[in-house]
Design a protein around this motif. Sequence first.
Motif, PDB file in Angstrom:
ATOM      1  N   VAL A 392       0.830  -1.204   0.000  1.00 33.36           N
ATOM      2  CA  VAL A 392       0.000   0.000   0.000  1.00 33.36           C
ATOM      3  C   VAL A 392       0.862   1.251   0.000  1.00 33.36           C
ATOM      4  O   VAL A 392       0.536   2.258  -0.654  1.00 33.36           O
ATOM      5  CB  VAL A 392      -0.947  -0.008   1.232  1.00 33.36           C
ATOM      6  CG1 VAL A 392      -1.733   1.293   1.315  1.00 33.36           C
ATOM      7  CG2 VAL A 392      -1.897  -1.194   1.156  1.00 33.36           C
ATOM      8  N   GLU A 393       1.997   1.221   0.707  1.00 32.75           N
ATOM      9  CA  GLU A 393       2.863   2.399   0.790  1.00 32.75           C
ATOM     10  C   GLU A 393       3.442   2.742  -0.584  1.00 32.75           C
ATOM     11  O   GLU A 393       3.524   3.913  -0.969  1.00 32.75           O
ATOM     12  CB  GLU A 393       3.990   2.141   1.792  1.00 32.75           C
ATOM     13  CG  GLU A 393       4.786   3.383   2.137  1.00 32.75           C
ATOM     14  CD  GLU A 393       5.699   3.157   3.328  1.00 32.75           C
ATOM     15  OE1 GLU A 393       6.377   4.114   3.720  1.00 32.75           O
ATOM     16  OE2 GLU A 393       5.705   2.022   3.873  1.00 32.75           O
ATOM     17  N   ALA A 394       3.864   1.715  -1.320  1.00 33.80           N
ATOM     18  CA  ALA A 394       4.372   1.953  -2.672  1.00 33.80           C
ATOM     19  C   ALA A 394       3.269   2.461  -3.589  1.00 33.80           C
ATOM     20  O   ALA A 394       3.508   3.308  -4.463  1.00 33.80           O
ATOM     21  CB  ALA A 394       4.970   0.663  -3.236  1.00 33.80           C
ATOM     22  N   LEU A 395       2.069   1.959  -3.381  1.00 33.39           N
ATOM     23  CA  LEU A 395       0.944   2.417  -4.194  1.00 33.39           C
ATOM     24  C   LEU A 395       0.640   3.887  -3.924  1.00 33.39           C
ATOM     25  O   LEU A 395       0.320   4.651  -4.837  1.00 33.39           O
ATOM     26  CB  LEU A 395      -0.285   1.546  -3.900  1.00 33.39           C
ATOM     27  CG  LEU A 395      -1.575   1.883  -4.661  1.00 33.39           C
ATOM     28  CD1 LEU A 395      -1.349   1.763  -6.172  1.00 33.39           C
ATOM     29  CD2 LEU A 395      -2.717   0.969  -4.232  1.00 33.39           C
ATOM     30  N   ALA A 396       0.738   4.302  -2.640  1.00 34.63           N
ATOM     31  CA  ALA A 396       0.476   5.698  -2.303  1.00 34.63           C
ATOM     32  C   ALA A 396       1.504   6.626  -2.916  1.00 34.63           C
ATOM     33  O   ALA A 396       1.208   7.798  -3.185  1.00 34.63           O
ATOM     34  CB  ALA A 396       0.459   5.859  -0.780  1.00 34.63           C
ATOM     35  N   ALA A 397       2.725   6.126  -3.169  1.00 33.21           N
ATOM     36  CA  ALA A 397       3.792   6.953  -3.758  1.00 33.21           C
ATOM     37  C   ALA A 397       3.694   7.017  -5.273  1.00 33.21           C
ATOM     38  O   ALA A 397       4.409   7.812  -5.903  1.00 33.21           O
ATOM     39  CB  ALA A 397       5.150   6.407  -3.340  1.00 33.21           C
ATOM     40  N   ALA A 398       2.858   6.202  -5.883  1.00 31.90           N
ATOM     41  CA  ALA A 398       2.731   6.188  -7.341  1.00 31.90           C
ATOM     42  C   ALA A 398       1.930   7.397  -7.805  1.00 31.90           C
ATOM     43  O   ALA A 398       1.262   8.076  -7.023  1.00 31.90           O
ATOM     44  CB  ALA A 398       2.068   4.895  -7.790  1.00 31.90           C
TER      45      ALA A 398
END
Length: 509
Positions: A392-398
């Motif tokens: 989820v954290e990587a998705l939020a940074a996309a």
Amino acid sequence: MTSTIGQSIEALCTEQGLDRDMVIEAMKDAVKAAARKQFKAQDKTGESIEVEWNNEEGMIEISLQKTVVEEVENSYAELSLADAQELAGDEIEIGDMLQIPLPQEEMGRIAAQTAKQILVQKVREAIREKVYDEYIDRKGELINGTVKRFERGDMIIDLGNNLEAILPRREQSRGEIWNQGERTRVVIVDVSKDQKGQQIRVSRASSELIKRLFEMEVPEIYDDTVVIKSAVREPGDRAKIAVTSNEKDVDPVGACVGMKGSRVQSIIKELRGEKIDIIEWSDEPSVFAANALSPAKVSQVRITDINKRKMEVIVGEDQLSLAIGKKGQNVRLATRLVGWDIDIVSEEVLKKEIALQMGKMMASGEAVPITALEGVSANQAETLSEKGIADVEALAAASIDDLVDFLDVSLDEAEAILSSAKAIVEARNVEVEAPETDEAVVEDSETREITDEETSGPSDSKEEIASPESESDEVEKVSENEELTSEAVGENAAAADEDSPDARAEEER
């Protein structure tokens, strides 16, 4: 009393719809009661007085009934054989019953008035009993009437045939104004046997009224093709009615609305502009609740407690005010219509709660899969994992453009997914920062306590009381300081004099 009594009885029976034999019996009882008072000299108890109706002459006959005996012991109920034969002839024998006519002319004004009062009372009771028997099985029936008069806010409705009904103030629809002589439709809600006031109580605020009006306007309801399951009202404002069809080819809502709304508009006109929502009934509570909240559009229904009949209805932010209604009217009517407690929840509030829970999970070290986000399927999660977005954290940074390219979704869908991921990460950060903030607050409080202790030490020494010896020493020090100060002042003055112009001139001389 003349033969006109018979004519009066016939007129009364025709006018009030009463049974002729019942009226005659009532009249006989009334005349007998009056005769007992009038002929006390002939019979103190009045038990021997008999009253009969003569159909041929159409009049009442009053007589005194006595038994023929050899030796009279009770003169009011017995008669000697000689007296009986003198009155009725030699055919009379001992043991016969002899009826001695009493003169009706001797019945005075008081006796006649007594008979009239008793007769009127008995006829009134008979009429009320007849009305009760006729209308007790007609509860919930729609009837027509005319506004006759007003009594302290209540309306008296003339139903015809000298029959009145009362429309109490609490059963009147708010906003309706009626004038004397206007025709109205009301529904029967109760019938009583009370001797005072109107027996029939009617209503224009009952939900039965709207059911009966639909039955009259919609033929499909009258022949049971369409069935009214339930109806609720807030009289004068809004009503909701749930209908279903016994045939698949018949649309129950369309049948009630009519061509261009003709059927429902006539009912709205009868109810003086009251809004009506026609709902399709369902045996599934969640579906029925979603329909009942019309005109609001429901996103999801969750049953929270099936035993206590409680459910949560989730709606979008733009539908929230529509679902609740003015002063909660829409959800209140829907709750009554469905029979369940309905709690309206906004989608935004629900998303924040879910994000907060997922943030707590991430803060505690638990893994939150991407598929937990709304709008992300398992296939899309695999695609994101291949592109290096595994959590989820990587998705939020996309970025939004990346999500549109990776998942082949619209900008709105990508923005919704990204905002959900950011909300979860933000909630995680809040949970992580919260313990550090608590520790900083604790350290700050401890530092303040130490500082307070250090500052409190000198202040305590200052508060010590000085002894008399210390006071004298201080006085001596003060006097010495004053002497030194005066000497210093004198020296300074002398130095000033030496520096003055006159002193310099003197030195030059």
